[in-house]
Write a protein that holds these residues in place. Structure first.
Motif, PDB file in Angstrom:
ATOM      1  N   ALA A  67       0.827  -1.219   0.000  1.00 41.98           N
ATOM      2  CA  ALA A  67       0.000   0.000   0.000  1.00 41.98           C
ATOM      3  C   ALA A  67       0.857   1.264   0.000  1.00 41.98           C
ATOM      4  O   ALA A  67       0.393   2.323  -0.399  1.00 41.98           O
ATOM      5  CB  ALA A  67      -0.937  -0.006   1.198  1.00 41.98           C
ATOM      6  N   GLU A  68       2.113   1.151   0.444  1.00 44.49           N
ATOM      7  CA  GLU A  68       3.003   2.329   0.437  1.00 44.49           C
ATOM      8  C   GLU A  68       3.458   2.685  -0.970  1.00 44.49           C
ATOM      9  O   GLU A  68       3.897   3.802  -1.204  1.00 44.49           O
ATOM     10  CB  GLU A  68       4.272   2.033   1.270  1.00 44.49           C
ATOM     11  CG  GLU A  68       4.018   1.924   2.745  1.00 44.49           C
ATOM     12  CD  GLU A  68       5.279   1.500   3.511  1.00 44.49           C
ATOM     13  OE1 GLU A  68       6.385   1.504   2.933  1.00 44.49           O
ATOM     14  OE2 GLU A  68       5.118   1.174   4.690  1.00 44.49           O
ATOM     15  N   VAL A  69       3.441   1.706  -1.879  1.00 42.65           N
ATOM     16  CA  VAL A  69       4.060   1.942  -3.187  1.00 42.65           C
ATOM     17  C   VAL A  69       3.114   1.827  -4.387  1.00 42.65           C
ATOM     18  O   VAL A  69       3.467   2.270  -5.480  1.00 42.65           O
ATOM     19  CB  VAL A  69       5.274   0.985  -3.408  1.00 42.65           C
ATOM     20  CG1 VAL A  69       6.396   1.320  -2.445  1.00 42.65           C
ATOM     21  CG2 VAL A  69       4.881  -0.475  -3.286  1.00 42.65           C
ATOM     22  N   THR A  70       1.939   1.241  -4.195  1.00 44.85           N
ATOM     23  CA  THR A  70       1.028   1.088  -5.330  1.00 44.85           C
ATOM     24  C   THR A  70      -0.409   0.974  -4.783  1.00 44.85           C
ATOM     25  O   THR A  70      -0.593   0.541  -3.640  1.00 44.85           O
ATOM     26  CB  THR A  70       1.425  -0.164  -6.174  1.00 44.85           C
ATOM     27  OG1 THR A  70       0.730  -0.142  -7.417  1.00 44.85           O
ATOM     28  CG2 THR A  70       1.135  -1.463  -5.469  1.00 44.85           C
ATOM     29  N   PRO A  71      -1.415   1.354  -5.579  1.00 44.88           N
ATOM     30  CA  PRO A  71      -2.794   1.210  -5.077  1.00 44.88           C
ATOM     31  C   PRO A  71      -3.074  -0.255  -4.722  1.00 44.88           C
ATOM     32  O   PRO A  71      -2.863  -1.146  -5.547  1.00 44.88           O
ATOM     33  CB  PRO A  71      -3.652   1.659  -6.269  1.00 44.88           C
ATOM     34  CG  PRO A  71      -2.750   2.521  -7.090  1.00 44.88           C
ATOM     35  CD  PRO A  71      -1.368   1.947  -6.924  1.00 44.88           C
ATOM     36  N   SER A  72      -3.518  -0.485  -3.483  1.00 41.37           N
ATOM     37  CA  SER A  72      -3.614  -1.856  -2.977  1.00 41.37           C
ATOM     38  C   SER A  72      -4.962  -2.131  -2.337  1.00 41.37           C
ATOM     39  O   SER A  72      -5.580  -1.236  -1.755  1.00 41.37           O
ATOM     40  CB  SER A  72      -2.524  -2.102  -1.926  1.00 41.37           C
ATOM     41  OG  SER A  72      -1.251  -1.920  -2.501  1.00 41.37           O
ATOM     42  N   GLY A  73      -5.366  -3.396  -2.422  1.00 37.37           N
ATOM     43  CA  GLY A  73      -6.620  -3.804  -1.795  1.00 37.37           C
ATOM     44  C   GLY A  73      -6.592  -5.262  -1.397  1.00 37.37           C
ATOM     45  O   GLY A  73      -5.730  -6.031  -1.856  1.00 37.37           O
ATOM     46  N   MET A  74      -7.533  -5.638  -0.517  1.00 31.81           N
ATOM     47  CA  MET A  74      -7.625  -7.028  -0.047  1.00 31.81           C
ATOM     48  C   MET A  74      -9.065  -7.497  -0.024  1.00 31.81           C
ATOM     49  O   MET A  74      -9.967  -6.744   0.318  1.00 31.81           O
ATOM     50  CB  MET A  74      -7.101  -7.143   1.386  1.00 31.81           C
ATOM     51  CG  MET A  74      -5.612  -7.126   1.514  1.00 31.81           C
ATOM     52  SD  MET A  74      -5.131  -7.635   3.187  1.00 31.81           S
ATOM     53  CE  MET A  74      -5.171  -9.437   3.021  1.00 31.81           C
ATOM     54  N   ILE A  75      -9.212  -8.799  -0.337  1.00 31.55           N
ATOM     55  CA  ILE A  75     -10.519  -9.457  -0.294  1.00 31.55           C
ATOM     56  C   ILE A  75     -10.469 -10.488   0.829  1.00 31.55           C
ATOM     57  O   ILE A  75      -9.545 -11.312   0.857  1.00 31.55           O
ATOM     58  CB  ILE A  75     -10.778 -10.209  -1.625  1.00 31.55           C
ATOM     59  CG1 ILE A  75     -10.658  -9.272  -2.819  1.00 31.55           C
ATOM     60  CG2 ILE A  75     -12.114 -10.942  -1.581  1.00 31.55           C
ATOM     61  CD1 ILE A  75     -10.473 -10.016  -4.158  1.00 31.55           C
ATOM     62  N   PHE A  76     -11.436 -10.461   1.721  1.00 29.39           N
ATOM     63  CA  PHE A  76     -11.532 -11.483   2.777  1.00 29.39           C
ATOM     64  C   PHE A  76     -12.694 -12.425   2.501  1.00 29.39           C
ATOM     65  O   PHE A  76     -13.709 -12.017   1.933  1.00 29.39           O
ATOM     66  CB  PHE A  76     -11.805 -10.820   4.138  1.00 29.39           C
ATOM     67  CG  PHE A  76     -10.576 -10.317   4.859  1.00 29.39           C
ATOM     68  CD1 PHE A  76      -9.288 -10.556   4.395  1.00 29.39           C
ATOM     69  CD2 PHE A  76     -10.734  -9.599   6.050  1.00 29.39           C
ATOM     70  CE1 PHE A  76      -8.181 -10.079   5.091  1.00 29.39           C
ATOM     71  CE2 PHE A  76      -9.629  -9.119   6.739  1.00 29.39           C
ATOM     72  CZ  PHE A  76      -8.354  -9.361   6.269  1.00 29.39           C
ATOM     73  N   ILE A  77     -12.532 -13.672   2.945  1.00 30.88           N
ATOM     74  CA  ILE A  77     -13.683 -14.589   3.001  1.00 30.88           C
ATOM     75  C   ILE A  77     -13.816 -15.077   4.447  1.00 30.88           C
ATOM     76  O   ILE A  77     -12.856 -15.006   5.218  1.00 30.88           O
ATOM     77  CB  ILE A  77     -13.537 -15.799   2.032  1.00 30.88           C
ATOM     78  CG1 ILE A  77     -12.288 -16.616   2.369  1.00 30.88           C
ATOM     79  CG2 ILE A  77     -13.541 -15.330   0.580  1.00 30.88           C
ATOM     80  CD1 ILE A  77     -12.298 -18.004   1.765  1.00 30.88           C
ATOM     81  N   PRO A  78     -14.988 -15.584   4.834  1.00 30.62           N
ATOM     82  CA  PRO A  78     -15.212 -15.936   6.238  1.00 30.62           C
ATOM     83  C   PRO A  78     -14.329 -17.091   6.721  1.00 30.62           C
ATOM     84  O   PRO A  78     -14.006 -18.013   5.971  1.00 30.62           O
ATOM     85  CB  PRO A  78     -16.692 -16.368   6.268  1.00 30.62           C
ATOM     86  CG  PRO A  78     -17.290 -15.790   5.032  1.00 30.62           C
ATOM     87  CD  PRO A  78     -16.203 -15.746   4.007  1.00 30.62           C
ATOM     88  N   SER A  79     -13.965 -16.999   7.990  1.00 31.06           N
ATOM     89  CA  SER A  79     -13.251 -18.075   8.681  1.00 31.06           C
ATOM     90  C   SER A  79     -14.244 -18.718   9.647  1.00 31.06           C
ATOM     91  O   SER A  79     -14.833 -18.008  10.477  1.00 31.06           O
ATOM     92  CB  SER A  79     -12.088 -17.505   9.498  1.00 31.06           C
ATOM     93  OG  SER A  79     -11.066 -17.023   8.651  1.00 31.06           O
ATOM     94  N   VAL A  80     -14.417 -20.027   9.543  1.00 31.44           N
ATOM     95  CA  VAL A  80     -15.396 -20.704  10.407  1.00 31.44           C
ATOM     96  C   VAL A  80     -14.982 -20.533  11.870  1.00 31.44           C
ATOM     97  O   VAL A  80     -13.836 -20.821  12.239  1.00 31.44           O
ATOM     98  CB  VAL A  80     -15.514 -22.198  10.039  1.00 31.44           C
ATOM     99  CG1 VAL A  80     -16.427 -22.928  11.022  1.00 31.44           C
ATOM    100  CG2 VAL A  80     -16.028 -22.340   8.606  1.00 31.44           C
TER     101      VAL A  80
END
Ligand code: GLV
Ligand code: MN
Ligand code: MN
Length: 411
Positions: free
Chosen positions: A364-377
């Motif tokens: 995120a410091e050097v390029t546009p960044s993102g994250m996708i989460f899915i549920p943890s049981v």
């Protein structure tokens, strides 16, 4: 609409789980730069090549596989292959093999993209040596001095562990990527917490990632006979630790937020004998929050509490800061792309922070960044019972697939 084949993702997750599985023990042991970790990396290098990626392992041990011609800035899709001791099968691995499945689909469907894609399985994300080594190397956040002194809590040097894998640590600095060589960064990961399950949503669009500081703390008193040393004349290191552990709740109440965490994860008493007053204790202290200011307040408060407790028990207090990883926010552009794909696919989603640290906080410091989460049981992670249901894995990979295509642009 194009979609991933989740059976192939499942197969690959179980294949990676073979590296670092132990007979008669639950959980995965694939800590960074151990033999199991290195074997997994070698395997992945070959697997990337089989899939037509231009693959190599860089000087920091990151396994990189590029898809698409040209030297134009790439969309980087990364996560890690190393695990914590007795970890789960999904943490990190999902983001790597999920990205590979997305590239398989893009190839099979003959989808033409404007920008190249690059999958990176980063090295030593789990902080065995204090940092997030691979991501720090790629984003220019390493110095030779730091590398040379980095040790794990058992005292093994990072440079020796790297040498055992055939890596010269000097080369790690050469792994840095110029920011202009990246167009965007995206990572798919399990949530590792209970939020998505509790709100019954499938996709988490991450807005920010907690920072982490890690200390090695030492309290030094005096070993003594457990029968003859009077209780009020002891310098018992464990009693100092116990008093500090009791202070954690107060420190968070006074200086923290509901996002603050303080954890004593590893303790070693010396000499560690039932009939001897423990003269020394070494322990790890990990603090986290989404605000760097709050992290600093927590660290100050821990330092003060430890000094006062050490005095009251006639102990000496020392600590080493193994790492300070700043919190970071995700790019609104990439968040919008992820959110739009979740909507398009008709999956329920939630915008949320990440309590765990991730490679994305460096990118995120050097390029546009993102994250996708899915549920943890059950919200469980960093433990053998870590689990995510396959239909959620499938949906997470589909959001990744469509986001990758969107970020790279159709040619
Ligand atoms: C990474 O998994 C962390 O411990 O935050
Ligand atoms: Mn992880
Ligand atoms: Mn982890």
């Amino acid at each position: 609409m194009i979609a991933v084949d989740v059976k192939r993702v499942e197969r690959d997750i179980y294949r990676v789980a073979e590296f670092g599985s132990r007979e008669n023990e639950r959980g995965i042991y694939r800590q960074g730069f151990t033999e199991a970790d290195w074997q997994a990396r070698q395997w992945l290098l070959g697997y990337f090549t089989e899939h037509g990626l231009k693959a190599h392992i860089d000087g920091a041990g990151n396994v990189c596989g590029r898809f698409g011609a040209g030297d134009t800035p790439a969309v980087v899709i990364a996560s890690h292959l190393d695990s914590v001791p007795a970890g789960g099968i999904f943490d990190g691995v999902l983001g790597v093999v999920g990205a590979l499945e997305c590239i398989r689909i893009i190839r099979e469907q003959n989808i033409k993209l404007e920008s190249p894609l690059e999958i990176i399985a980063t090295s030593e994300e789990e902080g065995r040596f204090g940092g997030m080594f691979g991501a720090q190397a790629l984003t220019g956040n390493l110095t030779l001095d730091w590398i040379e002194q980095a040790r794990d809590p058992k005292g093994e040097y990072l440079k020796d562990a790297m040498a055992n894998c055939g890596l010269d640590y000097h080369e790690a600095l050469r792994a840095m990527r110029p920011p202009a060589s990246m167009k965007a960064f995206i990572e798919l990961h399990i949530e590792q917490g209970p939020v998505l399950e509790s709100v019954a949503k499938t996709i988490g669009v991450v807005e920010g990632i907690s920072g982490v500081f890690k200390w090695l703390v030492k309290l030094i008193g005096k070993a003594d006979h457990a029968g003859t040393a009077p209780m009020d004349l002891r310098s018992d290191a464990f009693m100092g630790l116990a008093d500090f552990a009791h202070e954690i709740k107060r420190i968070i109440a006074e200086d923290g937020t509901d996002k603050s965490r303080l954890t004593i994860g590893r303790v070693e008493l010396r000499p560690g004998y039932a009939h001897t007053v423990p003269g020394e204790v070494d322990f790890t202290l990990v603090g986290r929050d989404v605000s760097e200011e709050v992290m600093r307040a927590l660290a100050d408060s821990c330092r003060k509490a430890l000094s006062a407790i050490a005095r009251s028990h006639r102990l000496m207090f020392e600590y080493t800061e193994m790492s300070w990883l700043s919190p970071n926010v995700m790019s609104p552009e990439v968040m919008n792309v992820i959110e739009a794909q979740a909507k398009k696919l008709d999956y329920s989603y939630q915008i949320m922070p990440s309590g765990a640290g991730h490679d994305a906080q460096f990118f995120a410091e050097v390029t546009p960044s993102g994250m996708i989460f899915i549920p943890s049981v059950g919200g469980v992670s960093h433990a053998p019972d870590e689990w995510s249901n396959w239909p959620d894995v499938e949906k997470g990979c589909n959001v990744l697939l469509h986001s990758m295509i969107e970020l790279a642009g159709r040619a």
